[in-house]
Motif scaffolding. Structure first.
Motif, PDB file in Angstrom:
ATOM      1  N   LEU A 133      25.707  54.177 -39.499  1.00  0.00           N
ATOM      2  CA  LEU A 133      26.982  54.718 -40.414  1.00  0.00           C
ATOM      3  C   LEU A 133      26.989  56.030 -40.489  1.00  0.00           C
ATOM      4  O   LEU A 133      27.948  56.650 -40.353  1.00  0.00           O
ATOM      5  N   ASN A 134      25.811  56.690 -40.628  1.00  0.00           N
ATOM      6  CA  ASN A 134      25.668  58.323 -40.632  1.00  0.00           C
ATOM      7  C   ASN A 134      26.062  58.862 -39.450  1.00  0.00           C
ATOM      8  O   ASN A 134      26.810  59.790 -39.628  1.00  0.00           O
ATOM      9  N   GLU A 135      25.918  58.128 -38.292  1.00  0.00           N
ATOM     10  CA  GLU A 135      26.428  58.918 -36.967  1.00  0.00           C
ATOM     11  C   GLU A 135      27.794  58.701 -36.953  1.00  0.00           C
ATOM     12  O   GLU A 135      28.584  59.646 -36.430  1.00  0.00           O
ATOM     13  N   ALA A 136      28.543  57.582 -37.540  1.00  0.00           N
ATOM     14  CA  ALA A 136      30.028  57.327 -37.530  1.00  0.00           C
ATOM     15  C   ALA A 136      30.596  58.371 -38.457  1.00  0.00           C
ATOM     16  O   ALA A 136      31.784  59.086 -38.058  1.00  0.00           O
ATOM     17  N   ILE A 137      29.993  58.694 -39.591  1.00  0.00           N
ATOM     18  CA  ILE A 137      30.728  59.442 -40.497  1.00  0.00           C
ATOM     19  C   ILE A 137      30.599  60.980 -39.876  1.00  0.00           C
ATOM     20  O   ILE A 137      31.630  61.671 -39.943  1.00  0.00           O
ATOM     21  N   HIS A 138      29.291  61.343 -38.952  1.00  0.00           N
ATOM     22  CA  HIS A 138      29.226  62.631 -38.709  1.00  0.00           C
ATOM     23  C   HIS A 138      30.348  62.796 -37.795  1.00  0.00           C
ATOM     24  O   HIS A 138      30.820  64.023 -37.453  1.00  0.00           O
ATOM     25  N   LYS A 139      30.726  61.871 -36.886  1.00  0.00           N
ATOM     26  CA  LYS A 139      31.595  62.192 -35.645  1.00  0.00           C
ATOM     27  C   LYS A 139      33.025  62.025 -36.292  1.00  0.00           C
ATOM     28  O   LYS A 139      33.822  62.868 -35.563  1.00  0.00           O
ATOM     29  N   PHE A 140      33.305  61.151 -37.190  1.00  0.00           N
ATOM     30  CA  PHE A 140      34.815  60.797 -37.439  1.00  0.00           C
ATOM     31  C   PHE A 140      35.480  61.108 -39.113  1.00  0.00           C
ATOM     32  O   PHE A 140      36.233  61.035 -39.246  1.00  0.00           O
ATOM     33  N   GLY A 141      34.186  61.444 -39.625  1.00  0.00           N
ATOM     34  CA  GLY A 141      34.578  61.801 -41.162  1.00  0.00           C
ATOM     35  C   GLY A 141      34.408  60.525 -41.936  1.00  0.00           C
ATOM     36  O   GLY A 141      34.029  59.507 -41.513  1.00  0.00           O
ATOM     37  N   LEU A 142      34.746  60.483 -43.292  1.00  0.00           N
ATOM     38  CA  LEU A 142      34.678  59.526 -43.991  1.00  0.00           C
ATOM     39  C   LEU A 142      35.974  58.467 -44.048  1.00  0.00           C
ATOM     40  O   LEU A 142      37.077  58.850 -44.062  1.00  0.00           O
ATOM     41  N   PRO A 143      35.746  57.124 -43.955  1.00  0.00           N
ATOM     42  CA  PRO A 143      36.917  56.342 -44.273  1.00  0.00           C
ATOM     43  C   PRO A 143      36.941  56.090 -45.795  1.00  0.00           C
ATOM     44  O   PRO A 143      36.132  56.464 -46.634  1.00  0.00           O
ATOM     45  N   GLN A 144      38.377  55.582 -46.002  1.00  0.00           N
ATOM     46  CA  GLN A 144      38.408  55.410 -47.689  1.00  0.00           C
ATOM     47  C   GLN A 144      37.628  54.059 -47.905  1.00  0.00           C
ATOM     48  O   GLN A 144      37.387  53.722 -49.226  1.00  0.00           O
ATOM     49  N   MET A 145      37.528  53.118 -47.113  1.00  0.00           N
ATOM     50  CA  MET A 145      36.911  51.646 -47.309  1.00  0.00           C
ATOM     51  C   MET A 145      36.144  51.391 -46.347  1.00  0.00           C
ATOM     52  O   MET A 145      36.250  51.613 -45.056  1.00  0.00           O
ATOM     53  N   MET A 146      34.909  50.313 -46.535  1.00  0.00           N
ATOM     54  CA  MET A 146      34.281  49.881 -45.674  1.00  0.00           C
ATOM     55  C   MET A 146      34.087  48.371 -45.855  1.00  0.00           C
ATOM     56  O   MET A 146      33.865  48.220 -47.106  1.00  0.00           O
ATOM     57  N   ASN A 147      34.324  47.612 -44.766  1.00  0.00           N
ATOM     58  CA  ASN A 147      34.281  46.011 -45.240  1.00  0.00           C
ATOM     59  C   ASN A 147      33.219  45.527 -44.204  1.00  0.00           C
ATOM     60  O   ASN A 147      33.128  45.780 -43.199  1.00  0.00           O
ATOM     61  N   THR A 148      32.414  44.718 -44.920  1.00  0.00           N
ATOM     62  CA  THR A 148      31.308  43.789 -44.084  1.00  0.00           C
ATOM     63  C   THR A 148      31.242  42.485 -44.426  1.00  0.00           C
ATOM     64  O   THR A 148      32.304  41.876 -45.568  1.00  0.00           O
ATOM     65  N   ASP A 149      30.505  41.672 -44.100  1.00  0.00           N
ATOM     66  CA  ASP A 149      30.080  40.438 -44.621  1.00  0.00           C
ATOM     67  C   ASP A 149      29.089  40.569 -45.522  1.00  0.00           C
ATOM     68  O   ASP A 149      28.660  41.738 -45.927  1.00  0.00           O
ATOM     69  N   GLN A 150      28.581  39.619 -46.044  1.00  0.00           N
ATOM     70  CA  GLN A 150      27.571  39.472 -47.130  1.00  0.00           C
ATOM     71  C   GLN A 150      26.073  39.395 -46.688  1.00  0.00           C
ATOM     72  O   GLN A 150      25.447  39.042 -47.551  1.00  0.00           O
ATOM     73  N   GLY A 151      25.996  39.877 -45.336  1.00  0.00           N
ATOM     74  CA  GLY A 151      24.565  39.928 -44.761  1.00  0.00           C
ATOM     75  C   GLY A 151      23.613  40.782 -45.553  1.00  0.00           C
ATOM     76  O   GLY A 151      24.187  41.593 -46.269  1.00  0.00           O
ATOM     77  N   SER A 152      22.411  40.457 -45.489  1.00  0.00           N
ATOM     78  CA  SER A 152      21.498  41.259 -46.233  1.00  0.00           C
ATOM     79  C   SER A 152      21.247  42.776 -45.757  1.00  0.00           C
ATOM     80  O   SER A 152      21.022  43.540 -46.697  1.00  0.00           O
ATOM     81  N   GLN A 153      21.485  43.140 -44.651  1.00  0.00           N
ATOM     82  CA  GLN A 153      21.715  44.468 -44.105  1.00  0.00           C
ATOM     83  C   GLN A 153      22.763  45.343 -44.908  1.00  0.00           C
ATOM     84  O   GLN A 153      22.661  46.477 -45.373  1.00  0.00           O
ATOM     85  N   PHE A 154      23.624  44.482 -45.397  1.00  0.00           N
ATOM     86  CA  PHE A 154      24.972  45.383 -46.012  1.00  0.00           C
ATOM     87  C   PHE A 154      24.854  45.142 -47.685  1.00  0.00           C
ATOM     88  O   PHE A 154      26.038  45.776 -47.912  1.00  0.00           O
ATOM     89  N   THR A 155      24.065  44.324 -48.052  1.00  0.00           N
ATOM     90  CA  THR A 155      24.013  44.345 -49.539  1.00  0.00           C
ATOM     91  C   THR A 155      22.720  45.142 -50.247  1.00  0.00           C
ATOM     92  O   THR A 155      22.424  44.860 -51.256  1.00  0.00           O
ATOM     93  N   SER A 156      21.878  45.664 -49.311  1.00  0.00           N
ATOM     94  CA  SER A 156      20.749  46.299 -49.358  1.00  0.00           C
ATOM     95  C   SER A 156      21.280  47.483 -50.059  1.00  0.00           C
ATOM     96  O   SER A 156      22.282  48.179 -50.002  1.00  0.00           O
ATOM     97  N   PHE A 157      20.303  48.167 -50.887  1.00  0.00           N
ATOM     98  CA  PHE A 157      20.451  49.336 -51.663  1.00  0.00           C
ATOM     99  C   PHE A 157      20.761  50.636 -50.931  1.00  0.00           C
ATOM    100  O   PHE A 157      21.487  51.314 -51.265  1.00  0.00           O
ATOM    101  N   ALA A 158      20.075  50.625 -49.584  1.00  0.00           N
ATOM    102  CA  ALA A 158      20.067  51.818 -49.031  1.00  0.00           C
ATOM    103  C   ALA A 158      21.696  51.772 -48.207  1.00  0.00           C
ATOM    104  O   ALA A 158      22.169  53.071 -48.108  1.00  0.00           O
ATOM    105  N   TRP A 159      22.329  50.727 -47.865  1.00  0.00           N
ATOM    106  CA  TRP A 159      23.495  50.658 -47.271  1.00  0.00           C
ATOM    107  C   TRP A 159      24.565  50.876 -48.541  1.00  0.00           C
ATOM    108  O   TRP A 159      25.363  51.928 -48.372  1.00  0.00           O
TER     109      TRP A 159
END
Length: 253
Positions: A133-159
């Motif tokens: 995620l950090n690499e993508a933001i660095h290359k392309f800037g910030l998106p308005q919205m991020m969509n994911t499934d409900q996997g543990s990686q994407f519901t974690s506090f860090a994410w």
């Protein structure tokens, strides 16, 4: 089986006995034209690199290289060459259990500009989600919205904390609704069938290099039906330059 100089049995009689027309005996097949032979060489070379290219994608690939061909010709040549592309099988993902539920924000939303919505998913290959995620933001800037499934990686506090601190709206698919994130699901399926399953990597570095090469191919060379046969990077930068002229000046600089 026909002997032209056989005494007492003319060619016509021999053809009659074999139930074939006399003209077929004298027919000499015409070889492929030089143009078709050149196309076959190009098809063969590309198929070695991308054995998952079917008729349509191979046609788009050749058109993108300024060869005026249609699907009918490419289909005939690929059949003549005995080329059978590797087709993909459908797959689904499983929803995670027990976590903070974020609303699904994409229902009825028209996504028509770069960086309006990002989607992400994870496959069985190791991937460091926040780093990606950090690499993508660095290359392309910030998106308005991020969509994911409900996997543990994407519901974690860090994410979720990284997204909230960046002011990115968080959207998550409903449980069991794998079609909500179908575009990135399709990307992973393509990666598996067009790259991972075709190689027997022995080390992590080999796998990383192979996946990086395929991602570059996918973004910059691989024709996509939804984009009229153009690679995603071509369409992305064209639309991004139209909607964000200031970013184009920065990219050129």
């Amino acid at each position: 089986m026909i002997e032209p100089n056989l005494k007492g049995l003319s060619v016509s009689k021999q053809c009659s006995l074999l139930s074939i027309s006399r003209s077929s005996f004298y027919y000499e097949p015409k070889g492929e034209s030089e143009m078709n032979l050149d196309l076959m060489r190009l098809i063969d070379k590309q198929f070695l690199e991308t054995p998952f290219y079917g008729v349509r994608q191979m046609t788009w690939h050749l058109r993108n290289d300024n060869h005026l061909v249609n699907e009918k010709r490419i289909r005939r040549l690929m059949r003549l060459m005995g080329l059978m592309p590797i087709y993909q099988k459908p797959n689904t993902s499983k929803a995670a259990k027990g976590h903070k539920i974020y609303p699904y924000l994409l229902r009825g939303l028209r996504v028509d500009r770069p960086n309006q919505v990002w989607c992400t998913d994870i496959t069985y290959l190791p991937e460091f989600c926040v780093d990606a995620l950090n690499e993508a933001i660095h290359k392309f800037g910030l998106p308005q919205m991020m969509n994911t499934d409900q996997g543990s990686q994407f519901t974690s506090f860090a994410w979720t904390d990284r997204l909230r601190r960046s002011g990115i709206r968080i959207s998550m698919d409903g449980k069991g609704r794998f079609l909500d994130n179908i575009f990135v699901e399709r990307l992973w399926r393509s990666l598996k069938y067009e790259c991972v399953y075709l190689h027997a990597w022995e080390t992590g570095s080999e796998a990383k290099a192979g996946v990086r090469k395929w991602i570059a191919l996918y973004n910059h060379m691989r024709p996509h039906s939804a984009l009229g046969g153009k690679p995603p990077a071509v369409i992305y930068w064209q639309r991004n330059e139209t909607t964000n002229p200031d970013q184009q000046v920065q990219r050129v600089a």
